[in-house]
Design an enzyme around this catalytic site. Structure first.
Site, mmCIF file in Angstrom:
data_model
loop_
_atom_site.group_PDB
_atom_site.id
_atom_site.type_symbol
_atom_site.label_atom_id
_atom_site.label_comp_id
_atom_site.label_asym_id
_atom_site.label_seq_id
_atom_site.Cartn_x
_atom_site.Cartn_y
_atom_site.Cartn_z
ATOM 1 N N PRO A 57 41.628 27.043 47.522
ATOM 2 C CA PRO A 57 40.700 27.655 47.885
ATOM 3 C C PRO A 57 39.742 28.384 46.653
ATOM 4 C CG PRO A 57 41.736 29.327 48.761
ATOM 5 C CD PRO A 57 42.729 28.157 48.318
ATOM 6 N N SER A 67 38.220 27.055 51.508
ATOM 7 C CA SER A 67 37.770 28.697 51.545
ATOM 8 C C SER A 67 36.573 29.495 52.397
ATOM 9 C CB SER A 67 36.653 29.285 49.904
ATOM 10 O OG SER A 67 36.655 30.277 50.003
ATOM 11 N N TYR A 127 39.751 35.723 55.578
ATOM 12 C CA TYR A 127 40.057 36.859 54.999
ATOM 13 C C TYR A 127 40.041 37.431 56.328
ATOM 14 C CZ TYR A 127 38.926 36.053 50.081
ATOM 15 O OH TYR A 127 39.689 36.084 48.463
ATOM 16 N N THR A 145 44.020 35.834 52.749
ATOM 17 C CA THR A 145 44.437 36.191 51.606
ATOM 18 C C THR A 145 44.809 37.628 51.602
ATOM 19 O OG1 THR A 145 43.265 34.065 50.805
ATOM 20 C CG2 THR A 145 43.267 36.192 49.637
ATOM 21 N N LYS A 192 49.193 34.565 51.422
ATOM 22 C CA LYS A 192 48.485 34.360 50.305
ATOM 23 C C LYS A 192 48.171 35.945 49.304
ATOM 24 C CE LYS A 192 45.329 31.395 47.046
ATOM 25 N NZ LYS A 192 44.460 32.247 47.257
ATOM 26 N N HIS A 250 45.867 35.584 42.339
ATOM 27 C CA HIS A 250 44.098 35.205 42.917
ATOM 28 C C HIS A 250 43.913 34.512 41.214
ATOM 29 C CE1 HIS A 250 42.020 35.887 45.788
ATOM 30 N NE2 HIS A 250 40.563 35.773 44.800
HETATM 31 C C1 FMN Z 1 36.438 30.455 40.892
HETATM 32 C C2 FMN Z 1 37.496 30.818 42.058
HETATM 33 C C3 FMN Z 1 37.007 31.355 43.217
HETATM 34 C C4 FMN Z 1 38.123 31.467 44.678
HETATM 35 N N1 FMN Z 1 37.442 31.768 45.354
HETATM 36 C C5 FMN Z 1 38.815 32.241 45.822
HETATM 37 C C6 FMN Z 1 38.600 32.065 47.714
HETATM 38 O O1 FMN Z 1 37.498 32.247 48.364
HETATM 39 N N2 FMN Z 1 39.286 32.425 48.888
HETATM 40 C C7 FMN Z 1 40.616 32.280 47.989
HETATM 41 O O2 FMN Z 1 41.950 33.592 48.660
HETATM 42 N N3 FMN Z 1 41.468 32.439 46.919
HETATM 43 C C8 FMN Z 1 40.075 32.319 45.446
HETATM 44 N N4 FMN Z 1 40.370 31.767 44.154
HETATM 45 C C9 FMN Z 1 42.000 31.566 43.553
HETATM 46 C C10 FMN Z 1 42.828 30.612 43.920
HETATM 47 O O3 FMN Z 1 43.266 30.035 45.567
HETATM 48 C C11 FMN Z 1 44.102 30.591 43.133
HETATM 49 O O4 FMN Z 1 44.753 31.591 43.664
HETATM 50 C C12 FMN Z 1 43.486 30.461 42.010
HETATM 51 O O5 FMN Z 1 42.895 29.926 40.901
HETATM 52 C C13 FMN Z 1 45.060 30.299 41.473
HETATM 53 O O6 FMN Z 1 44.535 29.953 39.560
HETATM 54 P P1 FMN Z 1 44.313 28.761 38.945
HETATM 55 O O7 FMN Z 1 42.751 28.963 39.161
HETATM 56 O O8 FMN Z 1 45.532 29.509 36.782
HETATM 57 O O9 FMN Z 1 44.898 27.608 39.146
HETATM 58 C C14 FMN Z 1 39.436 31.449 43.623
HETATM 59 C C15 FMN Z 1 40.032 31.770 42.779
HETATM 60 C C16 FMN Z 1 38.993 30.922 41.218
HETATM 61 C C17 FMN Z 1 39.168 30.684 40.250
#
Ligand code: FMN
Length: 362
Positions: free
Chosen positions: A93, A122, A145, A171, A235, A259
């Protein structure tokens, strides 16, 4: 926000992009500067440190090459929560950063369908889950969430069930802190939750960042467990102790995640903790994210017991670089690299990956 290019425009260029790093460069060229921080983790305020620690942790693991094994065919298919997937890589997400390209979530979910894998949508997505599911070839997992308003949270879960999502990914690495709403743009992004993530149901209820419950405990996971018949995936787990609690509280899966480096800056890279977490998880499926940039990273995670990995930034870079075709390109690059790494390691099937494939190099 500027629209850097039209969907499909880069289809020809995609074929010249042969690594996730190439997609990062292409994304970099097209991105409005305001988006760099989240996309690349370069804000210099600690975010980059943890993202680097995810990478450093992968770099500190070596793979064991094996020879004279018939690897003319290698199989990447596996299952997640019983769902067959063709590649052990799920789309993480990523909020509404998908708007970086006009293809957005629809492009990402179509790319997931083409690759035969699952997208985790997400709660803060820029489209409703109904709109995304209409374009999906594969079941969606719904990222949640837990809101202070449990009635609204229950409605979300019922909504996810009704439209056919196959899992609730809750999450738990407290968004009230990690998203640091002092950053320009975040508050606005979060302000969209009520309108978009809930498929319009709770419109006008004013859901914003503050709606997310910062006081969540395992009791709330028990409540959530009783509120849905869908499998729960938790998560944001980073320790063996919490992995054991996931099992004790009825989770079907957990995502070992910091995250993407946006949680506590001083944690170890996620893969460092993987074996310990798998050991403690008592059969709960373990997925890992954070720093996946190449096929070898995936093989290391599988060897240490992950069922699959998720990609956040790599997906975003693909999307920014070329919309749907870009995400497809990133998934293809990762699949090709995973196949190659498996061949060098004499591994014909991802199901055979085990700890003998890896060793700590420092
Ligand atoms: C721009 C961005 C937005 C994200 N939004 C969410 C979200 O809405 N919900 C969530 O559980 N994790 C969110 N994450 C975390 C990602 O799901 C994930 O855990 C993380 O990006 C994994 O690491 P990586 O970017 O190195 O692949 C977000 C990450 C990024 C970079």
């Amino acid at each position: 926000m500027q629209t850097p290019h039209e969907p499909g425009e880069t289809a020809a260029k995609e074929r010249t992009l042969t690594s996730v790093g190439d997609y990062l460069e292409a994304a970099w060229e097209r991105m409005p500067a305001a988006y760099f921080g989240n996309m690349f983790g370069v804000e210099g305020d600690g975010i980059s440190r943890t993202d680097e620690s995810n990478r450093a942790a992968f770099n500190a693991i070596g793979l064991h090459p094996r020879v004279l094994v018939d690897v003319s065919e290698v199989a990447l298919a596996t299952t997640v929560l019983g769902e067959p997937i063709e590649l052990p890589v799920l789309l993480a997400p990523i909020g509404d950063m998908t708007r970086i390209h006009p293809d957005g979530e629809l492009g990402a979910v179509r790319a997931a369908g083409e690759a035969g894998t699952v997208m985790v949508l997400s709660l803060a997505a820029s489209l409703s889950a109904e709109e995304v599911i209409a374009a999906a070839k594969r079941p969606l997992w719904f990222q949640l969430y837990v809101l202070r308003d449990r009635g609204a949270t229950r409605q979300l879960v019922e909504y996810a069930e009704e439209i056919g999502c196959r899992a609730i990914v809750v999450t738990v690495d407290n968004p009230g802190i990690i998203q640091r709403d002092v950053r320009p743009g975040h508050r606005e992004a979060w302000g969209t939750i009520g309108r978009l993530g809930l498929g319009g149901r709770l419109q006008g209820s004013g859901l914003v960042l503050e709606s997310v419950d910062p006081a969540l405990t395992w009791k709330d996971i028990d409540w959530l467990r009783s509120a849905t018949s869908l499998p729960l995936v938790i998560k944001g787990i980073q320790t063996g102790e919490d992995a054991a609690l996931c099992a004790a509280h009825g989770a079907s899966g957990l995502v070992l995640s910091n995250h993407g480096g946006q949680a506590l800056p001083d944690t170890v890279g996620t893969v460092t903790r993987l074996a310990e977490i798998v050991e403690a998880s008592a059969g709960v499926e373990v997925y890992l994210d954070g720093g996946i940039r190449q096929g070898g990273d995936i093989l290391k995670a599988l060897a240490l017991g992950a069922r699959a990995v998720l990609i956040g930034r790599a997906q975003l870079w693909g999307l920014a670089a070329g919309g749907q075709a870009g995400v497809t390109g990133v998934l293809e690059v990762l699949a090709d690299e995973l196949r190659a790494a498996m061949k060098f390691c004499g591994l014909a099937d991802v199901a055979l990956a085990g700890p003998a494939l890896v060793e700590a190099t420092r």
